[in-house]
Design a protein around this motif. Structure first.
Motif, PDB file in Angstrom:
ATOM      1  N   UNK A  13       0.822  -1.207   0.000  1.00  7.44           N
ATOM      2  CA  UNK A  13       0.000   0.000   0.000  1.00  7.44           C
ATOM      3  C   UNK A  13       0.859   1.261   0.000  1.00  7.44           C
ATOM      4  N   UNK A  14       1.968   1.206   0.724  1.00 11.16           N
ATOM      5  CA  UNK A  14       2.881   2.354   0.742  1.00 11.16           C
ATOM      6  C   UNK A  14       3.510   2.575  -0.635  1.00 11.16           C
ATOM      7  N   UNK A  15       3.878   1.487  -1.288  1.00 11.15           N
ATOM      8  CA  UNK A  15       4.460   1.586  -2.627  1.00 11.15           C
ATOM      9  C   UNK A  15       3.454   2.180  -3.600  1.00 11.15           C
ATOM     10  N   UNK A  16       2.212   1.711  -3.518  1.00  5.58           N
ATOM     11  CA  UNK A  16       1.161   2.219  -4.411  1.00  5.58           C
ATOM     12  C   UNK A  16       0.928   3.710  -4.188  1.00  5.58           C
ATOM     13  N   UNK A  17       0.950   4.132  -2.934  1.00  6.66           N
ATOM     14  CA  UNK A  17       0.705   5.546  -2.625  1.00  6.66           C
ATOM     15  C   UNK A  17       1.846   6.431  -3.136  1.00  6.66           C
ATOM     16  N   UNK A  18       3.077   6.005  -2.903  1.00  9.83           N
ATOM     17  CA  UNK A  18       4.225   6.821  -3.306  1.00  9.83           C
ATOM     18  C   UNK A  18       4.335   6.906  -4.823  1.00  9.83           C
ATOM     19  N   UNK A  19       4.091   5.791  -5.499  1.00 10.94           N
ATOM     20  CA  UNK A  19       4.225   5.763  -6.962  1.00 10.94           C
ATOM     21  C   UNK A  19       2.962   6.218  -7.680  1.00 10.94           C
ATOM     22  N   UNK A  20       1.898   6.397  -6.914  1.00 11.88           N
ATOM     23  CA  UNK A  20       0.598   6.788  -7.467  1.00 11.88           C
ATOM     24  C   UNK A  20       0.086   5.771  -8.490  1.00 11.88           C
TER      25      UNK A  20
END
Length: 231
Positions: free
Chosen positions: A25-32
């Protein structure tokens, strides 16, 4: 630009910038990116060895292959200086030739060594490169770097037989590698891993004439070297 490559590299940079570990989820948020898109890219990166998961941990970590690439492009002299005192301690305790080696692509690179003062001794091999399979230090790397092992098995299956695969499994279980005249006639060796944050960065080895390095002596040296790596 190729969008899929751009997204994959962005994910790797995000994990690296976060200290080497992030949740999906953190990866998805940072990379949009959508979580499903990020997950699919991470599956591919995991299969290729560029990211990995740890047991009972939901985070994604940088994998063996990218850490290996980073080491090749990094400062070998810095690692050599940092680990030299441990190498010297092993040389003093064993009286045999000791060496520090690192994985370099699909080869072993001997980064540093101290030769035994005894007349009959193993050569240091400092600065040399050897195939990963066969030697104690090479098999140690295969045991502690699963994706590298998988890569070599797929590319060089003809020269890596079932005997080597079985030995790698035994090394992974006991935590160190032994070589009793398998790599060089008359020479025995033992190798232990140097781990940082649970990841293999290098390996220490002791080698010498089999007449001095008996099976029991190798086991004793394995315990000693492991202790020096943990101090």
């Amino acid at each position: 630009m190729i969008q899929s490559i751009e997204r994959a590299l962005h994910i790797l940079e995000c994990i690296a910038n976060a200290g080497g570990a992030l949740r999906l989820q953190q990866i998805a948020e940072v990379t949009q990116l959508k979580a499903t898109t990020a997950h699919n890219i991470l599956k591919t990166l995991t299969a290729l060895g560029y990211v990995r998961r740890r047991h009972s941990d939901t985070r994604y970590y940088l994998g063996d292959r990218i850490l290996n690439l980073a080491r090749i492009a990094g400062d070998d002299s810095g690692l050599r200086r940092r680990l030299r005192p441990r190498l010297e301690a092993m040389a003093e305790a064993s009286g045999e030739t000791v060496f520090l080696a690192v994985p370099s692509g699909d080869e072993v690179f001997f980064l540093d060594a101290i030769e035994s003062p005894q007349t009959l001794r193993a050569s240091s091999q400092q600065g040399e490169r050897t195939p990963m399979e066969g030697s104690a230090i090479g098999l140690l790397f295969l045991a502690f770097m699963p994706m590298l092992r998988q890569q070599l098995l797929s590319l060089h299956a003809s020269r890596i037989g079932p005997g080597i695969v079985g030995e790698v499994d035994r090394i992974a279980a006991r935590g160190y590698a032994l070589d009793e005249e398998n790599y060089l006639p008359g020479v025995n060796a033992v190798a232990v891993p140097w781990l940082e944050d649970g990841e293999l960065r290098a390996g220490f080895g002791v080698a010498g004439p089999s007449v001095r390095l008996s099976s029991s002596r190798l086991e004793t040296l394995a315990a000693l070297m492991t202790r020096l790596c943990q101090d």
